[in-house]
Motif scaffolding. Structure first.
Motif, PDB file in Angstrom:
ATOM      1  N   LEU A  81     -74.676  51.086  12.406  1.00 34.33           N
ATOM      2  CA  LEU A  81     -73.724  50.031  12.751  1.00 34.33           C
ATOM      3  C   LEU A  81     -72.298  50.521  12.551  1.00 34.33           C
ATOM      4  O   LEU A  81     -71.492  49.897  11.865  1.00 34.33           O
ATOM      5  CB  LEU A  81     -74.001  48.770  11.921  1.00 34.33           C
ATOM      6  CG  LEU A  81     -75.258  47.986  12.318  1.00 34.33           C
ATOM      7  CD1 LEU A  81     -75.530  46.882  11.314  1.00 34.33           C
ATOM      8  CD2 LEU A  81     -75.118  47.416  13.723  1.00 34.33           C
ATOM      9  N   GLY A  82     -71.984  51.660  13.165  1.00 32.08           N
ATOM     10  CA  GLY A  82     -70.603  52.127  13.189  1.00 32.08           C
ATOM     11  C   GLY A  82     -69.777  51.292  14.151  1.00 32.08           C
ATOM     12  O   GLY A  82     -70.230  50.254  14.632  1.00 32.08           O
ATOM     13  N   ARG A  83     -68.584  51.765  14.470  1.00 33.24           N
ATOM     14  CA  ARG A  83     -67.683  50.963  15.300  1.00 33.24           C
ATOM     15  C   ARG A  83     -67.656  51.425  16.751  1.00 33.24           C
ATOM     16  O   ARG A  83     -66.632  51.372  17.423  1.00 33.24           O
ATOM     17  CB  ARG A  83     -66.274  50.962  14.693  1.00 33.24           C
ATOM     18  CG  ARG A  83     -66.259  50.279  13.346  1.00 33.24           C
ATOM     19  CD  ARG A  83     -64.869  50.001  12.811  1.00 33.24           C
ATOM     20  NE  ARG A  83     -64.994  49.171  11.618  1.00 33.24           N
ATOM     21  CZ  ARG A  83     -65.071  47.851  11.632  1.00 33.24           C
ATOM     22  NH1 ARG A  83     -65.022  47.201  12.778  1.00 33.24           N
ATOM     23  NH2 ARG A  83     -65.200  47.161  10.523  1.00 33.24           N
ATOM     24  N   GLY A  84     -68.791  51.884  17.244  1.00 27.79           N
ATOM     25  CA  GLY A  84     -68.889  52.215  18.650  1.00 27.79           C
ATOM     26  C   GLY A  84     -69.063  50.977  19.507  1.00 27.79           C
ATOM     27  O   GLY A  84     -69.296  49.868  19.014  1.00 27.79           O
ATOM     28  N   GLY A  85     -68.961  51.166  20.833  1.00 28.27           N
ATOM     29  CA  GLY A  85     -69.049  50.036  21.747  1.00 28.27           C
ATOM     30  C   GLY A  85     -70.396  49.342  21.711  1.00 28.27           C
ATOM     31  O   GLY A  85     -70.470  48.107  21.734  1.00 28.27           O
ATOM     32  N   ALA A  86     -71.482  50.112  21.643  1.00 26.96           N
ATOM     33  CA  ALA A  86     -72.817  49.511  21.619  1.00 26.96           C
ATOM     34  C   ALA A  86     -72.988  48.615  20.396  1.00 26.96           C
ATOM     35  O   ALA A  86     -73.539  47.507  20.483  1.00 26.96           O
ATOM     36  CB  ALA A  86     -73.879  50.608  21.620  1.00 26.96           C
ATOM     37  N   GLU A  87     -72.512  49.091  19.258  1.00 26.06           N
ATOM     38  CA  GLU A  87     -72.653  48.333  18.021  1.00 26.06           C
ATOM     39  C   GLU A  87     -71.818  47.050  18.063  1.00 26.06           C
ATOM     40  O   GLU A  87     -72.282  45.984  17.644  1.00 26.06           O
ATOM     41  CB  GLU A  87     -72.236  49.192  16.826  1.00 26.06           C
ATOM     42  CG  GLU A  87     -73.125  50.399  16.573  1.00 26.06           C
ATOM     43  CD  GLU A  87     -72.732  51.640  17.368  1.00 26.06           C
ATOM     44  OE1 GLU A  87     -73.219  52.734  17.042  1.00 26.06           O
ATOM     45  OE2 GLU A  87     -71.945  51.509  18.332  1.00 26.06           O
ATOM     46  N   LYS A  88     -70.603  47.148  18.560  1.00 27.31           N
ATOM     47  CA  LYS A  88     -69.703  45.992  18.565  1.00 27.31           C
ATOM     48  C   LYS A  88     -70.207  44.866  19.454  1.00 27.31           C
ATOM     49  O   LYS A  88     -69.911  43.691  19.226  1.00 27.31           O
ATOM     50  CB  LYS A  88     -68.305  46.434  19.017  1.00 27.31           C
ATOM     51  CG  LYS A  88     -67.539  47.242  17.976  1.00 27.31           C
ATOM     52  CD  LYS A  88     -66.196  47.694  18.522  1.00 27.31           C
ATOM     53  CE  LYS A  88     -65.312  46.509  18.885  1.00 27.31           C
ATOM     54  NZ  LYS A  88     -63.996  46.955  19.414  1.00 27.31           N
ATOM     55  N   LEU A  89     -70.957  45.228  20.490  1.00 24.97           N
ATOM     56  CA  LEU A  89     -71.442  44.196  21.404  1.00 24.97           C
ATOM     57  C   LEU A  89     -72.433  43.246  20.743  1.00 24.97           C
ATOM     58  O   LEU A  89     -72.578  42.097  21.179  1.00 24.97           O
ATOM     59  CB  LEU A  89     -72.094  44.844  22.627  1.00 24.97           C
ATOM     60  CG  LEU A  89     -71.137  45.321  23.710  1.00 24.97           C
ATOM     61  CD1 LEU A  89     -71.888  46.084  24.790  1.00 24.97           C
ATOM     62  CD2 LEU A  89     -70.379  44.139  24.328  1.00 24.97           C
ATOM     63  N   ILE A  90     -73.126  43.700  19.707  1.00 18.79           N
ATOM     64  CA  ILE A  90     -74.133  42.844  19.076  1.00 18.79           C
ATOM     65  C   ILE A  90     -73.495  41.589  18.469  1.00 18.79           C
ATOM     66  O   ILE A  90     -73.910  40.466  18.794  1.00 18.79           O
ATOM     67  CB  ILE A  90     -74.945  43.639  18.039  1.00 18.79           C
ATOM     68  CG1 ILE A  90     -75.750  44.743  18.746  1.00 18.79           C
ATOM     69  CG2 ILE A  90     -75.885  42.709  17.266  1.00 18.79           C
ATOM     70  CD1 ILE A  90     -76.481  45.677  17.801  1.00 18.79           C
TER      71      ILE A  90
END
Length: 410
Positions: A22-31
């Protein structure tokens, strides 16, 4: 999904997001961002992740109403977590698994081998960019799911071409669907407008009409002071994880070229990562450290986006970058290489400018021309936000996701 369709279920639909970290990448932020827009009277969200790191976004998921669970594991160790994930799904009566990125996708399909539960998988990048282990694990198990979601048409094409040896069959289990990333345009909004005069990179110009250009709000002025950026200096920026695909060493080269023509321009890089020290060294060797501001990872990027006049990207490859869409929602035009889904968003000369991936040197000229043409810059500001509202809103994305959830439950 309509309210009537949702009400057909006599209990909340429980969705389990699976993701490696759960870093701050785009995939993670979308959740968390999608969860905030979902109707949580009808949905209950859980998230299992496996690799804990500093500056992760677990608190953002929890604030979004998601129940977060950590099962510590390495990449290869994920194969030994099948029983734990299966037990969690059974104990919590999960209705749908929604996996993100290859390692979580492979795990989800392994869990699904022994459970009768729908599996949704979101692919955020083209397969050619994955290492061999991720690639082959993803490819071999790929058909053992219900829906594969691609965040851009390029990603969808990559999935189709790389699974051509195992073609999609009419009536088969898996379906391929494109759902482009979205942004909550109510949240991502520029912080203020100017009512009197505006200074551009060329000097002071009289406004043609009230509200024609943007000023920084009181928060923005404070931020400029904190960063030691003059009130009227143009600002070019990016929000990114500092990794190879972003080619930030080229980003700095473009910035240095802009400074030869526009020496008062300032540059903001929001984020962190393995390339940080090399970027700092490059800037210091050029003797331009006063024009660059590496502000680290920020939980709230809106004040930084609201300072920017241009969002600059030099990426080698992308899925569909969330940070770019957030910038556009904050009325920031884009100058970028046409990597991945970027070319599906930016219309040349309307919301910004694009170059071919290997023609990144041209980016500096586009930035210079735009900074020296305030009327065009203003026009592109408005066009950038309008583009996101019309085609890339979070509401549209969530509606499409809910329709997928309903279909797999049927």
């Amino acid at each position: 999904m309509t309210n009537k369709e949702l009400q057909a279920f006599d209990k909340k639909i429980k969705v389990l997001h699976l993701i490696k970290s759960l870093g701050r990448g785009g995939a993670e932020k979308l959740i968390p961002e999608t969860a905030l827009v979902h109707n949580q009277s009808q949905f209950e969200f859980h998230c299992i992740y496996f690799y804990h790191q500093e500056n992760n976004i677990t608190d953002e998921l929890e604030k979004a109403g998601i129940k977060v669970h950590l099962i510590p594991s390495s990449n290869l160790g994920l194969f030994f977590q099948v029983k734990k994930v299966r037990h969690f799904i059974q104990s919590n009566e999960i209705d749908i698994i929604h996996a993100h990125l290859p390692w979580a996708g492979i795990l989800a399909r392994s869990v699904g081998n022994t459970l009768s539960i729908p599996i949704v998988y979101t692919e955020h990048n083209t397969w050619e960019r994955y290492n061999k282990l991720s690639y082959w694990g993803n490819r071999i198990s790929f058909k053992k799911q219900d829906v594969a979601i691609a965040v851009s048409n390029e990603v969808a094409l990559s999935m189709s071409l790389n699974s051509i040896w195992d073609p999609y069959q009419r009536g088969g289990r898996m379906k391929l669907k494109v759902i482009q990333n979205g942004v909550n345009t109510d949240v991502f909004n520029r912080t203020g407008t100017q009512e009197s005069k505006s200074k551009t990179i060329q000097g002071t110009v009289e406004k043609k009409a009230a509200g024609n250009n943007h000023q920084v709000s009181s928060l923005g002025r404070t931020l400029r002071m904190d960063l030691n950026i003059p009130e009227n200096a143009a600002i070019i920026g990016i929000v990114a994880v500092f990794r190879s695909q972003k080619r930030l060493w080229l980003w700095v080269e473009v910035a240095l070229e802009i400074l030869t023509q526009n020496p008062t321009t300032h540059f903001i890089l929001v984020g962190d990562g393995e390339w940080r020290e090399r970027i700092v060294t490059k800037i210091n060797k050029a003797g331009k450290s006063g024009n660059f501001h590496l502000v680290g990872v920020q939980k709230n990027v809106i004040p930084y986006l609201s300072l920017m006049d241009i969002y600059l990207s030099t990426s080698e490859f992308e899925g569909l970058p969330i940070a770019m869409l957030e910038a556009m929602s904050c009325e920031v035009p884009v100058v970028a290489t046409s990597a991945g889904g970027i070319g599906e968003v930016i219309q040349q000369g309307i919301q910004g400018y694009l170059t071919e991936i290997e023609a990144w040197e041209k980016l500096s000229n586009y930035c210079i021309d735009l900074l020296q043409n305030p009327d065009l810059l203003h026009k592109m500001r408005l066009a950038a936000r309008a583009r996101v509202i019309e085609q890339f809103s979070m509401k549209r994305m969530v509606d499409e996701l809910e329709q997928v959830y309903l279909e797999v439950l049927r």
